[in-house]
Design an enzyme around this catalytic site. Structure first.
Site, short mmCIF file in Angstrom:
data_model
loop_
_atom_site.label_atom_id
_atom_site.label_comp_id
_atom_site.label_asym_id
_atom_site.label_seq_id
_atom_site.Cartn_x
_atom_site.Cartn_y
_atom_site.Cartn_z
N GLU A 99 37.96 50.14 39.01
CA GLU A 99 38.56 49.01 39.73
C GLU A 99 37.74 48.71 40.98
O GLU A 99 37.26 49.62 41.65
CB GLU A 99 39.97 49.40 40.19
CG GLU A 99 41.10 48.81 39.36
CD GLU A 99 41.50 47.41 39.79
OE1 GLU A 99 40.61 46.56 40.00
OE2 GLU A 99 42.70 47.17 39.91
N ASP A 100 37.64 47.43 41.31
CA ASP A 100 36.94 47.04 42.53
C ASP A 100 37.73 47.41 43.78
O ASP A 100 37.19 48.00 44.71
CB ASP A 100 36.63 45.54 42.51
CG ASP A 100 37.86 44.70 42.14
OD1 ASP A 100 38.93 45.27 41.86
OD2 ASP A 100 37.75 43.46 42.13
N ILE A 101 39.01 47.05 43.80
CA ILE A 101 39.77 47.23 45.04
C ILE A 101 41.24 47.50 44.76
O ILE A 101 41.82 46.90 43.85
CB ILE A 101 39.59 45.98 45.96
CG1 ILE A 101 40.24 46.19 47.33
CG2 ILE A 101 40.09 44.71 45.32
CD1 ILE A 101 39.74 45.22 48.39
N VAL A 102 41.81 48.39 45.53
CA VAL A 102 43.25 48.63 45.47
C VAL A 102 43.85 48.20 46.80
O VAL A 102 43.43 48.65 47.86
CB VAL A 102 43.57 50.11 45.19
CG1 VAL A 102 45.05 50.40 45.46
CG2 VAL A 102 43.26 50.44 43.74
N ASP A 103 44.81 47.29 46.69
CA ASP A 103 45.45 46.71 47.86
C ASP A 103 46.87 47.30 47.94
O ASP A 103 47.08 48.36 48.53
CB ASP A 103 45.43 45.18 47.67
CG ASP A 103 45.96 44.41 48.85
OD1 ASP A 103 46.40 45.03 49.82
OD2 ASP A 103 45.96 43.17 48.81
N GLY A 105 48.44 48.40 45.25
CA GLY A 105 48.50 49.40 44.19
C GLY A 105 49.26 48.92 42.97
O GLY A 105 49.33 49.63 41.96
N THR A 107 48.48 46.62 40.74
CA THR A 107 47.64 46.43 39.56
C THR A 107 47.32 47.77 38.91
O THR A 107 47.42 47.91 37.69
CB THR A 107 46.32 45.72 39.96
OG1 THR A 107 46.65 44.52 40.66
CG2 THR A 107 45.47 45.39 38.76
N ASP A 159 35.48 38.14 44.98
CA ASP A 159 35.35 36.72 45.33
C ASP A 159 36.38 36.26 46.36
O ASP A 159 37.35 36.97 46.64
CB ASP A 159 35.55 35.85 44.08
CG ASP A 159 37.03 35.77 43.68
OD1 ASP A 159 37.66 36.83 43.62
OD2 ASP A 159 37.54 34.66 43.48
P1 5GP Z 1 46.86 45.20 44.23
O1 5GP Z 1 47.68 44.63 45.36
O2 5GP Z 1 47.55 45.05 42.92
O3 5GP Z 1 46.43 46.61 44.51
O4 5GP Z 1 45.53 44.34 44.16
C1 5GP Z 1 45.60 43.13 43.47
C2 5GP Z 1 44.27 42.50 43.27
O5 5GP Z 1 44.08 41.65 44.38
C3 5GP Z 1 43.01 43.36 43.23
O6 5GP Z 1 42.73 43.90 41.97
C4 5GP Z 1 41.97 42.31 43.59
O7 5GP Z 1 41.64 41.56 42.45
C5 5GP Z 1 42.72 41.44 44.56
N1 5GP Z 1 42.39 41.75 45.95
C6 5GP Z 1 43.11 42.46 46.84
N2 5GP Z 1 42.50 42.50 48.03
C7 5GP Z 1 41.36 41.80 47.88
C8 5GP Z 1 40.28 41.46 48.77
O8 5GP Z 1 40.22 41.83 49.95
N3 5GP Z 1 39.28 40.69 48.24
C9 5GP Z 1 39.28 40.25 46.94
N4 5GP Z 1 38.25 39.52 46.53
N5 5GP Z 1 40.27 40.57 46.08
C10 5GP Z 1 41.29 41.32 46.55
#
Ligand code: 5GP
Length: 176
Positions: A99-103, A105, A107, A159
């Protein structure tokens, strides 16, 4: 730098050094496993996965999934839907989610819940960036590149409104 262009948060050399370290760690951990299946989560993972997979010193296969947030205006609203599933049957396989990024969590939690019932031999996670202060879910990250502050980041596959994915560094854009 032009106005509105991203500012560097993590320079290219630092990313590549860390990806090299992660690849060495993953290679050592899976040496006895036989083969590893890397599961990339599109679209943001594509550069990270390309670099990581080429640095691994173990047999590996690659497959992809695509997910999207239900609410495109707020990527982290929580609800996630599956757009493209794996082609591979993962039963009995060693699987590493990339995964590129976890915000929040959300996803990663969704993915674990989707893949665990398919009975892989093991299921671990490799994440380049984590916004620690935003985490809401108790998701396990086995291999982590960097903890970053609560900023919207772009580059190295990530992006902002489909721009900046090809930047070689992780940068920050102002999203107001
Ligand atoms: P989650 O909140 O489910 O962990 O993250 C949801 C999705 O939001 C990530 O997989 C990513 O695609 C997108 N995301 C969260 N933070 C960022 C960020 O700072 N930059 C980008 N480009 N995408 C983000």
């Amino acid at each position: 730098m032009r106005p509105g262009e991203p500012e560097v948060l993590i320079p290219e050399e630092e990313i590549l050094r860390r990806v090299g370290e992660l690849a060495r760690q993953v290679s050592a951990d899976y040496e006895a496993a036989g083969e590893l299946l890397l599961v990339g989560v599109l679209r943001g993972c594509f550069i990270f996965l390309a670099d990581l997979s080429r640095l691994l010193a173990i047999p590996r296969r690659i497959d992809f999934m695509a997910l999207a947030a239900y609410d495109q205006e707020a990527a982290s609203s929580g609800a996630v839907r599956l757009i493209m599933d794996l082609r591979t049957n993962i039963e009995g396989k060693h699987v590493l989610i990339v995964e590129d990024i976890v915000d929040t969590g959300n996803t990663l939690e969704y993915l674990m819940n989707l893949l665990l019932p398919r009975r892989p031999a093991s299921l671990k996670t490799c994440v380049l960036l984590r916004k620690k202060e935003r985490l809401e879910k108790d998701v396990r990250i086995d291999y982590l590149g960097f903890d970053i502050p609560d900023l919207w980041v772009v580059g190295y596959g990530l992006d902002h409104m489909d721009r900046h994915r090809a930047l070689p560094f992780i940068g920050v854009v102002k999203t107001d």
